[in-house]
Design an enzyme around this catalytic site. Sequence first.
Site, PDB file in Angstrom:
ATOM      1  N   ASP A 142      48.027  39.353  46.910  1.00 45.83           N
ATOM      2  CA  ASP A 142      46.834  40.139  46.602  1.00 45.83           C
ATOM      3  C   ASP A 142      45.891  39.480  45.590  1.00 45.83           C
ATOM      4  OD1 ASP A 142      48.458  40.363  44.452  1.00 45.83           O
ATOM      5  OD2 ASP A 142      48.456  42.543  44.331  1.00 45.83           O
ATOM      6  N   GLU A 143      45.973  38.160  45.481  1.00 43.40           N
ATOM      7  CA  GLU A 143      45.126  37.465  44.507  1.00 43.40           C
ATOM      8  C   GLU A 143      44.670  36.136  45.069  1.00 43.40           C
ATOM      9  OE1 GLU A 143      46.217  36.964  40.160  1.00 43.40           O
ATOM     10  OE2 GLU A 143      48.039  37.824  41.042  1.00 43.40           O
ATOM     11  N   ASP A 183      41.098  40.122  42.862  1.00 43.71           N
ATOM     12  CA  ASP A 183      42.359  40.849  42.726  1.00 43.71           C
ATOM     13  C   ASP A 183      42.231  42.139  43.523  1.00 43.71           C
ATOM     14  OD1 ASP A 183      44.744  41.884  41.921  1.00 43.71           O
ATOM     15  OD2 ASP A 183      44.487  41.300  39.821  1.00 43.71           O
TER      16      ASP A 183
END
Lengths: 367, 392
Positions: free
Chosen positions: B103-104, B9
């Site tokens: 973003d993961e 993350d």
Amino acid sequence: MKFACHKNTLLKEIILALDFTSQRNTLSIVSNVLLETHENILYIMATDQKVGFKTQIPVETLEAGSTTVFCDKFLGILRTLPDENIIFEESNDTLLIHPDSNSINFELRTIAAEKYPTLEETANQTYFTIGQKDFFSMVSQTIFAISDDETRYFMNGVYLEHNNDSLIMVATDGRRLSYINRKFSQTIPSFTPVIIPAKFLTLLKKAGTDEGEIELSITDTIMYARFGHQIMYSTLIKGQFPNYRRVIPATQSFTCKISVAEMNEALKRVSLLVENKAKRIYMDIETGLITISSEESEFGQAREKITCDYTGDNYQLAINYTYLVNPLRVIEGEYFNLCFTEPNRAITIKPDPERDYFHIIMPMQKD
Amino acid sequence: METIWFHVDMDAFYAAIEQLDHPEYRGNPVIVGGLGNRGVVSACSYEARVFGVHSAMPIYKARQLCPQAHYVRPRMERYSQISRKVISILETFSPVVQQISIDEAFLDMSGTERLFGKPRQAAILLKTRVKNETGLVISVGIGASRFIAKMASGYDKPDGLCRVSPGNEIAFVDAVGLKKLWGIGESTLKALARHSITSVPHLRQHSLNHLQQLFGEATGLYLHQVSHGLDPGIHTGVTKSRSISTEMTFPVDVSKRTVLEQNLLGMSHEVMFRTIQEGVLASTVTVKIRFSDFSTISVQTTAEKPFFSAEQVFTLAKSLLASRWQEGQPVRLLGVALHSITAGTPFLQQELFENPYQRKRDLEKVVLNLRSKGRNVQKASLLTPQEEEKSP
């Protein structure tokens, strides 16, 4: 308003009236039935503004007048009352119901009759008369084929067309179609074809006895039906019914004659293992034999062979089995013919010997 | 072989990039989001979170809480660029990298011990490389399933590194707590509270059967699995009930029928084209309406058969709108979604009559094909009046 009558005389009519009142959860004036009495006649009327019902029965009018009561509760009360003469009296927005010789007392709230919507005028219509038996057998041969998909509202009813000395009824859901063309000896006045809501036909069937006659009157927007003193009507479905004549095969290459009972039995068994969504079965037709089978599913597979009268090449047809079960339920006689030309074209189901009706089924694709 | 999942993350991703690109922002609160009256916070730096700002908060509220912050509009292109860079680093660690948002990402690190060492060592290496090559700080969660890894990465953010070793899953979900369990939102929490279930151990005391009786089959199974630290099947690629949807918040409330319908038309095309592209079928359409007072309703209808065409979806969407919206009522947001999505052979049952939408479907396929070749084909009714004037 005050009148007296025998429970059973009234009960019979109120049972019918209930179906013509609004069945929605929110109560309104159209959930009520209208009662009006003068000169020893009780007029009963009900409408949800799409369908309507009027009838009259002899009563003893004690004070002329009219009112409306919630039909559902009124019927509930009538059902439980003893089978004897009952007095109905309206005063102060309440209908008092009490049997002659009993200590039972019901007080039912009323709404003034003036607030009740006006029913369609029924007296000045021109009616034609046909046998109930003919009319209702036309309904039974077709009504199951309608669509309940509201986006195809024009298929939510049965199409009725005047054709010289006969009446034609057609129903379809877009994948199967049922057709009947019944001849009548009497002259039937011409009318523009209409689409009759299935609900209305069901109501008529409930009111009918399958004996005697039914009087019908058809306008562009409303259909009226009369059984003696009872008059029922319904607004018709607006919309364009599909051009059904185009999809009726003029000729078909092959005919396979099968016993109705044997096919019914086989379908009952094979359908146990048919996948529930597509409901697809396969019919392998060869000379003298037809094999009905389900697809292999997680539960297994079913297969059954029955004899038939057929000569020709071997063919495999795939269909939704309910499309075969429905017409076989109403087909008269011992045998039916399954007529086809190619596995991906329309199949016709008709009684053998032929009668004035048939059923068309579009096949399903095979994998 | 032990199954090892990493969940990566990127901490305060948008805000971190802004701080990276603008040295003057570093150490100060940064808030990224729509800056108009209707804007919401897309991301905020940890310095801003101290003031109680969080993502999805209306921007005007953020301004009240933290007026001194740097407010910036999102630069999605830049963020995607960095995101791709991070993912390419991740790809040097595992052949199985599943990016689930900008973003993961999940990494299947099973069997990589000889290359990168023990999971914790590998994670430290990964964090260092990302930091050195992009300047970004990431949090890594390690677990035997995606579900555990995902919650582990959130356990001690930012710059986190949390490993839940096999066998400790139950203790871990207990420590995470009911509120933060993946997939349990406000409404599930409330529903649980109605049955006096307020903690994970509480939840675990109930049998699967009982939970299914209380919450229905799917939710019951889900709750049972998560309370035992078992992966309920997150991001496995096979979601049980999918939908294809789109919605838009209007810059100012719209109360004109024509404008609403024009938007419905555009959205109907968008969702239907996506089903055609993905080769799936849908038979339920939902229209979502949010009014100016934020009250939100969804109405849906299901056709007997899968939808053929965007025109058909639009016709239904229009009548759904009409069923719940009164002329002149201001609308803040409008959305169209398709559900009951199934894959595979569409029209098993043949039709008696030509379906009126069949031709439209064929047409829409052609339009889609043209668009994929870079041609701009648009329905005339979707053009705005200015554009109409411009065209000869």
